[in-house]
Design a protein around this motif. Structure first.
Motif, PDB file in Angstrom:
ATOM      1  N   LYS A 274       0.315   0.755  -2.035  1.00  0.00           N
ATOM      2  CA  LYS A 274       0.947   2.071  -2.013  1.00  0.00           C
ATOM      3  C   LYS A 274       0.106   3.116  -2.736  1.00  0.00           C
ATOM      4  CE  LYS A 274       4.108   3.313  -0.477  1.00  0.00           C
ATOM      5  NZ  LYS A 274       4.316   4.108   0.772  1.00  0.00           N
ATOM      6  N   LEU A 275      -0.491   2.744  -3.864  1.00  0.00           N
ATOM      7  CA  LEU A 275      -1.321   3.685  -4.613  1.00  0.00           C
ATOM      8  C   LEU A 275      -2.517   4.131  -3.788  1.00  0.00           C
ATOM      9  CD1 LEU A 275      -1.946   5.209  -7.210  1.00  0.00           C
ATOM     10  CD2 LEU A 275      -3.014   3.140  -8.117  1.00  0.00           C
ATOM     11  N   HIS A 276      -3.162   3.189  -3.099  1.00  0.00           N
ATOM     12  CA  HIS A 276      -4.306   3.545  -2.254  1.00  0.00           C
ATOM     13  C   HIS A 276      -3.897   4.492  -1.129  1.00  0.00           C
ATOM     14  CE1 HIS A 276      -7.880   1.076  -3.449  1.00  0.00           C
ATOM     15  NE2 HIS A 276      -6.958   0.531  -4.217  1.00  0.00           N
ATOM     16  N   GLN A 277      -2.684   4.344  -0.629  1.00  0.00           N
ATOM     17  CA  GLN A 277      -2.206   5.246   0.418  1.00  0.00           C
ATOM     18  C   GLN A 277      -1.990   6.661  -0.111  1.00  0.00           C
ATOM     19  OE1 GLN A 277       1.377   3.380   1.849  1.00  0.00           O
ATOM     20  NE2 GLN A 277       0.284   1.693   2.841  1.00  0.00           N
ATOM     21  N   LEU A 278      -1.614   6.763  -1.380  1.00  0.00           N
ATOM     22  CA  LEU A 278      -1.316   8.069  -1.972  1.00  0.00           C
ATOM     23  C   LEU A 278      -2.564   8.832  -2.401  1.00  0.00           C
ATOM     24  CD1 LEU A 278       1.731   7.043  -4.208  1.00  0.00           C
ATOM     25  CD2 LEU A 278       1.808   8.566  -2.221  1.00  0.00           C
ATOM     26  N   ILE A 279      -3.629   8.110  -2.742  1.00  0.00           N
ATOM     27  CA  ILE A 279      -4.841   8.780  -3.231  1.00  0.00           C
ATOM     28  C   ILE A 279      -5.565   9.471  -2.074  1.00  0.00           C
ATOM     29  CG2 ILE A 279      -7.115   8.440  -4.299  1.00  0.00           C
ATOM     30  CD1 ILE A 279      -5.913   6.074  -5.821  1.00  0.00           C
ATOM     31  N   PRO A 280      -5.842  10.762  -2.181  1.00  0.00           N
ATOM     32  CA  PRO A 280      -6.578  11.472  -1.121  1.00  0.00           C
ATOM     33  C   PRO A 280      -8.083  11.196  -1.226  1.00  0.00           C
ATOM     34  CG  PRO A 280      -6.023  13.003  -2.874  1.00  0.00           C
ATOM     35  CD  PRO A 280      -5.421  11.679  -3.266  1.00  0.00           C
ATOM     36  N   TRP A 281      -8.506  10.024  -0.749  1.00  0.00           N
ATOM     37  CA  TRP A 281      -9.899   9.629  -0.878  1.00  0.00           C
ATOM     38  C   TRP A 281     -10.804  10.641  -0.180  1.00  0.00           C
ATOM     39  CZ3 TRP A 281     -10.481   6.014  -4.330  1.00  0.00           C
ATOM     40  CH2 TRP A 281      -9.463   5.077  -4.537  1.00  0.00           C
ATOM     41  N   ARG A 282     -11.883  10.957  -0.837  1.00  0.00           N
ATOM     42  CA  ARG A 282     -12.800  11.961  -0.291  1.00  0.00           C
ATOM     43  C   ARG A 282     -14.078  11.308   0.229  1.00  0.00           C
ATOM     44  NH1 ARG A 282     -10.293  14.273  -4.873  1.00  0.00           N
ATOM     45  NH2 ARG A 282      -9.041  16.091  -4.327  1.00  0.00           N
ATOM     46  N   ASP A 283     -14.954  10.901  -0.677  1.00  0.00           N
ATOM     47  CA  ASP A 283     -16.246  10.339  -0.253  1.00  0.00           C
ATOM     48  C   ASP A 283     -16.261   8.821  -0.222  1.00  0.00           C
ATOM     49  OD1 ASP A 283     -17.253  12.936  -0.128  1.00  0.00           O
ATOM     50  OD2 ASP A 283     -17.679  12.904  -2.276  1.00  0.00           O
ATOM     51  N   HIS A 284     -15.444   8.201  -1.067  1.00  0.00           N
ATOM     52  CA  HIS A 284     -15.527   6.760  -1.235  1.00  0.00           C
ATOM     53  C   HIS A 284     -14.149   6.162  -0.989  1.00  0.00           C
ATOM     54  CE1 HIS A 284     -17.397   3.176  -3.468  1.00  0.00           C
ATOM     55  NE2 HIS A 284     -16.253   2.777  -2.955  1.00  0.00           N
ATOM     56  N   VAL A 285     -14.016   5.402   0.062  1.00  0.00           N
ATOM     57  CA  VAL A 285     -12.758   4.737   0.367  1.00  0.00           C
ATOM     58  C   VAL A 285     -12.961   3.239   0.195  1.00  0.00           C
ATOM     59  CG1 VAL A 285     -10.929   4.346   2.051  1.00  0.00           C
ATOM     60  CG2 VAL A 285     -12.140   6.539   2.000  1.00  0.00           C
ATOM     61  N   PRO A 286     -12.378   2.626  -0.861  1.00  0.00           N
ATOM     62  CA  PRO A 286     -12.554   1.188  -1.063  1.00  0.00           C
ATOM     63  C   PRO A 286     -11.981   0.396   0.100  1.00  0.00           C
ATOM     64  CG  PRO A 286     -11.613   2.243  -3.006  1.00  0.00           C
ATOM     65  CD  PRO A 286     -11.561   3.245  -1.907  1.00  0.00           C
ATOM     66  N   GLU A 287     -12.526  -0.805   0.279  1.00  0.00           N
ATOM     67  CA  GLU A 287     -12.035  -1.690   1.335  1.00  0.00           C
ATOM     68  C   GLU A 287     -10.566  -2.019   1.092  1.00  0.00           C
ATOM     69  OE1 GLU A 287     -13.658  -2.688   3.999  1.00  0.00           O
ATOM     70  OE2 GLU A 287     -15.469  -1.586   3.456  1.00  0.00           O
TER      71      GLU A 287
END
Length: 287
Positions: A274-287
Protein backbone atom coordinates in the motif's frame (compact mmCIF):
# COMPACT_ATOMS: atom_id res chain seq x y z
CA UNK A 1 11.29 -0.40 9.58
CA UNK A 2 10.94 2.13 6.75
CA UNK A 3 14.69 2.62 6.53
CA UNK A 4 15.47 -1.08 6.35
CA UNK A 5 12.80 -1.66 3.70
CA UNK A 6 13.81 1.14 1.35
CA UNK A 7 17.54 0.52 1.77
CA UNK A 8 16.90 -3.09 0.76
CA UNK A 9 15.17 -1.72 -2.36
CA UNK A 10 18.46 -0.10 -3.37
CA UNK A 11 17.31 3.45 -2.71
CA UNK A 12 19.49 6.18 -1.23
CA UNK A 13 17.42 7.00 1.84
CA UNK A 14 17.81 9.88 4.28
CA UNK A 15 16.18 10.49 7.64
CA UNK A 16 15.87 14.15 8.58
CA UNK A 17 15.19 14.82 12.25
CA UNK A 18 14.88 17.91 14.40
CA UNK A 19 17.45 16.29 16.70
CA UNK A 20 15.39 16.67 19.85
CA UNK A 21 17.55 16.48 22.96
CA UNK A 22 20.70 17.42 21.04
CA UNK A 23 22.59 20.67 21.42
CA UNK A 24 22.89 21.50 17.70
CA UNK A 25 21.05 24.78 17.16
CA UNK A 26 22.19 26.10 13.78
CA UNK A 27 22.75 24.60 10.34
CA UNK A 28 22.64 20.94 9.41
CA UNK A 29 24.31 18.18 11.41
CA UNK A 30 25.36 15.09 9.46
CA UNK A 31 24.94 12.23 11.91
CA UNK A 32 25.79 9.68 9.22
CA UNK A 33 26.80 10.08 5.58
CA UNK A 34 26.32 6.37 4.97
CA UNK A 35 29.16 5.07 7.12
CA UNK A 36 27.64 5.00 10.61
CA UNK A 37 27.41 7.66 13.34
CA UNK A 38 29.92 10.49 13.28
CA UNK A 39 28.30 12.93 15.73
CA UNK A 40 28.02 12.45 19.50
CA UNK A 41 24.59 11.87 21.04
CA UNK A 42 24.73 15.08 23.09
CA UNK A 43 25.07 17.01 19.82
CA UNK A 44 22.59 15.22 17.55
CA UNK A 45 20.17 13.60 20.01
CA UNK A 46 19.72 9.98 21.05
CA UNK A 47 17.25 8.82 18.38
CA UNK A 48 19.21 10.02 15.29
CA UNK A 49 22.38 8.47 16.75
CA UNK A 50 20.60 5.15 17.32
CA UNK A 51 19.17 5.17 13.80
CA UNK A 52 22.66 5.76 12.39
CA UNK A 53 24.12 2.96 14.48
CA UNK A 54 21.39 0.52 13.50
CA UNK A 55 21.48 1.51 9.81
CA UNK A 56 25.06 2.56 9.04
CA UNK A 57 24.47 2.76 5.28
CA UNK A 58 21.67 5.32 5.67
CA UNK A 59 21.94 9.10 5.57
CA UNK A 60 20.90 10.63 8.91
CA UNK A 61 20.74 14.42 9.26
CA UNK A 62 19.51 16.76 11.98
CA UNK A 63 18.34 20.32 11.45
CA UNK A 64 16.13 22.67 13.45
CA UNK A 65 14.84 23.89 10.07
CA UNK A 66 14.08 20.56 8.51
CA UNK A 67 13.79 22.06 5.02
CA UNK A 68 17.53 22.81 5.29
CA UNK A 69 18.21 19.19 6.19
CA UNK A 70 16.16 17.93 3.26
CA UNK A 71 17.95 20.28 0.88
CA UNK A 72 21.34 19.07 2.12
CA UNK A 73 20.31 15.42 1.82
CA UNK A 74 19.27 15.89 -1.81
CA UNK A 75 21.90 18.35 -3.04
CA UNK A 76 24.96 17.09 -1.13
CA UNK A 77 24.19 13.39 -0.83
CA UNK A 78 21.79 12.72 -3.73
CA UNK A 79 19.08 11.27 -1.48
CA UNK A 80 16.23 9.71 -3.46
CA UNK A 81 13.75 9.33 -0.61
CA UNK A 82 13.38 11.35 2.60
CA UNK A 83 11.87 10.07 5.83
CA UNK A 84 10.80 12.88 8.16
CA UNK A 85 10.98 11.84 11.77
CA UNK A 86 8.00 13.04 13.80
CA UNK A 87 6.74 15.40 11.10
CA UNK A 88 2.92 15.19 10.95
CA UNK A 89 2.55 18.69 12.44
CA UNK A 90 5.53 20.10 10.52
CA UNK A 91 3.52 21.81 7.81
CA UNK A 92 6.48 23.93 6.64
CA UNK A 93 7.64 20.93 4.57
CA UNK A 94 5.44 19.43 1.88
CA UNK A 95 5.18 15.66 2.08
CA UNK A 96 4.12 13.10 -0.49
CA UNK A 97 2.83 10.59 2.08
CA UNK A 98 1.82 11.03 5.72
CA UNK A 99 1.89 7.91 7.93
CA UNK A 100 0.02 8.56 11.15
CA UNK A 101 0.72 6.43 14.23
CA UNK A 102 -2.03 5.92 16.83
CA UNK A 103 -1.64 4.15 20.16
CA UNK A 104 -3.73 1.00 19.78
CA UNK A 105 -4.59 1.00 23.50
CA UNK A 106 -6.03 4.52 23.45
CA UNK A 107 -5.98 5.96 19.92
CA UNK A 108 -7.57 9.35 20.65
CA UNK A 109 -7.11 9.63 24.41
CA UNK A 110 -9.79 11.93 25.79
CA UNK A 111 -10.04 13.77 22.47
CA UNK A 112 -8.18 16.81 23.84
CA UNK A 113 -4.80 18.25 22.87
CA UNK A 114 -1.88 18.95 25.20
CA UNK A 115 -1.94 19.88 28.05
CA UNK A 116 -5.60 18.91 28.57
CA UNK A 117 -5.08 15.59 26.80
CA UNK A 118 -2.52 13.47 24.99
CA UNK A 119 -3.11 14.62 21.40
CA UNK A 120 -0.93 17.06 19.50
CA UNK A 121 -3.82 18.04 17.23
CA UNK A 122 -7.58 17.65 17.43
CA UNK A 123 -8.96 14.45 15.85
CA UNK A 124 -10.16 16.05 12.57
CA UNK A 125 -6.45 16.47 11.66
CA UNK A 126 -6.41 12.71 10.97
CA UNK A 127 -8.01 13.51 7.61
CA UNK A 128 -4.57 14.66 6.40
CA UNK A 129 -3.11 11.17 6.89
CA UNK A 130 -2.63 8.83 3.94
CA UNK A 131 -1.99 5.71 5.99
CA UNK A 132 -2.75 4.78 9.62
CA UNK A 133 -0.76 2.43 11.85
CA UNK A 134 -2.09 1.38 15.24
CA UNK A 135 0.84 0.66 17.56
CA UNK A 136 1.11 -1.47 20.74
CA UNK A 137 -1.53 -3.93 19.54
CA UNK A 138 -1.37 -7.29 21.32
CA UNK A 139 -1.64 -10.39 19.21
CA UNK A 140 -4.87 -12.37 19.08
CA UNK A 141 -7.16 -9.84 20.76
CA UNK A 142 -9.75 -7.35 19.59
CA UNK A 143 -8.12 -4.46 17.77
CA UNK A 144 -9.10 -0.82 17.39
CA UNK A 145 -10.83 0.48 14.28
CA UNK A 146 -10.37 3.89 12.64
CA UNK A 147 -12.83 6.53 13.74
CA UNK A 148 -15.49 7.83 11.37
CA UNK A 149 -13.17 10.77 10.66
CA UNK A 150 -10.85 8.56 8.62
CA UNK A 151 -12.83 5.38 8.06
CA UNK A 152 -11.83 5.29 4.39
CA UNK A 153 -8.09 5.42 5.12
CA UNK A 154 -5.98 2.25 4.78
CA UNK A 155 -4.85 1.05 8.21
CA UNK A 156 -2.54 -1.56 9.71
CA UNK A 157 -1.61 -2.95 13.12
CA UNK A 158 1.78 -3.26 14.82
CA UNK A 159 3.36 -4.06 18.15
CA UNK A 160 6.74 -3.58 19.79
CA UNK A 161 8.88 -6.68 20.11
CA UNK A 162 11.86 -7.13 22.43
CA UNK A 163 14.88 -9.04 21.17
CA UNK A 164 15.74 -12.30 22.90
CA UNK A 165 19.31 -11.09 23.54
CA UNK A 166 20.77 -8.30 25.63
CA UNK A 167 23.93 -6.38 24.72
CA UNK A 168 26.24 -4.96 27.38
CA UNK A 169 27.77 -1.51 27.06
CA UNK A 170 31.03 -3.36 26.38
CA UNK A 171 29.43 -5.15 23.40
CA UNK A 172 28.95 -8.59 24.98
CA UNK A 173 25.78 -10.33 23.72
CA UNK A 174 23.96 -12.60 26.19
CA UNK A 175 20.58 -14.38 25.96
CA UNK A 176 17.90 -12.85 28.17
CA UNK A 177 17.33 -16.32 29.61
CA UNK A 178 20.79 -16.15 31.19
CA UNK A 179 19.60 -13.22 33.34
CA UNK A 180 16.46 -14.93 34.68
CA UNK A 181 18.16 -16.21 37.85
CA UNK A 182 19.87 -12.90 38.56
CA UNK A 183 18.55 -9.72 40.18
CA UNK A 184 18.38 -6.69 37.95
CA UNK A 185 17.56 -2.99 38.06
CA UNK A 186 15.80 -1.53 35.02
CA UNK A 187 15.66 2.12 33.99
CA UNK A 188 14.41 3.88 30.89
CA UNK A 189 14.04 7.41 29.57
CA UNK A 190 11.48 6.84 26.82
CA UNK A 191 7.89 7.93 26.20
CA UNK A 192 6.38 4.87 27.91
CA UNK A 193 8.87 3.25 30.34
CA UNK A 194 6.18 1.07 31.94
CA UNK A 195 5.63 -0.91 28.74
CA UNK A 196 9.36 -1.67 28.56
CA UNK A 197 9.39 -2.81 32.20
CA UNK A 198 6.35 -5.04 31.62
CA UNK A 199 7.90 -6.58 28.50
CA UNK A 200 11.07 -7.49 30.42
CA UNK A 201 8.99 -8.99 33.21
CA UNK A 202 7.08 -11.04 30.64
CA UNK A 203 10.44 -12.37 29.45
CA UNK A 204 11.00 -13.79 32.95
CA UNK A 205 13.48 -11.25 34.34
CA UNK A 206 13.60 -10.55 38.10
CA UNK A 207 13.62 -6.78 38.39
CA UNK A 208 14.25 -5.50 41.91
CA UNK A 209 13.86 -1.82 40.98
CA UNK A 210 12.13 0.05 38.15
CA UNK A 211 13.22 3.63 37.48
CA UNK A 212 11.06 5.56 34.99
CA UNK A 213 12.81 8.63 33.60
CA UNK A 214 11.64 11.43 31.35
CA UNK A 215 11.92 10.97 27.58
CA UNK A 216 15.33 12.05 26.20
CA UNK A 217 16.70 12.31 29.76
CA UNK A 218 20.22 13.67 30.28
CA UNK A 219 22.49 11.32 32.24
CA UNK A 220 24.29 13.82 34.42
CA UNK A 221 26.44 13.00 37.46
CA UNK A 222 23.50 13.18 39.83
CA UNK A 223 21.46 10.65 37.85
CA UNK A 224 24.44 8.32 37.39
CA UNK A 225 25.03 8.44 41.15
CA UNK A 226 21.38 7.51 41.72
CA UNK A 227 21.66 4.55 39.35
CA UNK A 228 24.84 3.33 41.03
CA UNK A 229 23.03 3.46 44.37
CA UNK A 230 20.10 1.43 43.01
CA UNK A 231 22.54 -1.10 41.55
CA UNK A 232 24.03 -1.89 44.95
CA UNK A 233 23.08 -5.48 45.70
CA UNK A 234 21.95 -6.08 42.11
CA UNK A 235 23.69 -8.28 39.56
CA UNK A 236 23.11 -6.06 36.55
CA UNK A 237 21.42 -2.96 35.14
CA UNK A 238 19.24 -3.08 32.05
CA UNK A 239 17.86 -0.33 29.80
CA UNK A 240 16.81 0.55 26.26
CA UNK A 241 19.08 1.11 23.25
CA UNK A 242 17.96 4.72 23.20
CA UNK A 243 19.28 5.22 26.74
CA UNK A 244 22.41 3.11 26.25
CA UNK A 245 23.81 5.36 23.51
CA UNK A 246 24.23 8.05 26.20
CA UNK A 247 26.11 5.80 28.64
CA UNK A 248 29.65 4.45 28.93
CA UNK A 249 30.84 1.02 30.03
CA UNK A 250 32.84 2.65 32.82
CA UNK A 251 29.78 4.33 34.37
CA UNK A 252 28.81 1.34 36.54
CA UNK A 253 30.47 -1.39 38.60
CA UNK A 254 27.98 -4.03 37.43
CA UNK A 255 27.17 -4.94 33.81
CA UNK A 256 24.66 -2.67 32.11
CA UNK A 257 22.68 -4.27 29.30
CA UNK A 258 20.54 -2.84 26.54
CA UNK A 259 17.72 -4.74 24.85
CA UNK A 260 16.93 -3.87 21.22
CA UNK A 261 13.30 -3.10 20.44
CA UNK A 262 11.74 -3.57 17.00
CA UNK A 263 8.36 -2.85 15.44
CA UNK A 264 6.44 -5.87 14.15
CA UNK A 265 3.82 -5.15 11.49
CA UNK A 266 1.11 -7.81 11.51
CA UNK A 267 0.70 -7.48 7.72
CA UNK A 268 4.11 -6.22 6.66
CA UNK A 269 3.69 -7.24 3.01
CA UNK A 270 0.31 -5.50 2.75
CA UNK A 271 1.62 -2.39 4.48
CA UNK A 272 4.56 -1.88 2.12
CA UNK A 273 2.47 -2.75 -0.92
CA UNK A 274 0.00 0.00 0.00
CA UNK A 275 2.82 2.43 0.81
CA UNK A 276 4.44 1.86 -2.59
CA UNK A 277 1.10 2.60 -4.24
CA UNK A 278 0.82 5.90 -2.38
CA UNK A 279 4.33 7.18 -3.11
CA UNK A 280 4.41 9.30 -6.31
CA UNK A 281 7.58 7.71 -7.70
CA UNK A 282 9.42 9.99 -10.06
CA UNK A 283 12.75 8.67 -11.38
CA UNK A 284 13.23 5.46 -9.44
CA UNK A 285 10.49 2.88 -9.07
CA UNK A 286 11.62 -0.14 -7.00
CA UNK A 287 10.67 -3.60 -8.20
Amino acid sequence: ALLKHFLAQGLRVAVVSRGYGGSLREGVGVVSAGEGPQLATDLCGDEPFLLARRNPQALILVARKRADGIRAAVERYQAELIILDDGFQHLAVQRDVDILLLDGNNPLGNGQVLPAGLLREFPPAMKRADLLVFTRCPEGTSRPQPSRLCAEKPFFYSRHVLASEAISLAGEVVPLTSLETKKGVVFAGIADPASFFEALGAKGLRLAENLALSDHVVYDNQLLKRLRSLAEGADYLITTEKDAVKLDRTDFSVPCYQVPLAVHLFDEEGFFQKLHQLIPWRDHVPE
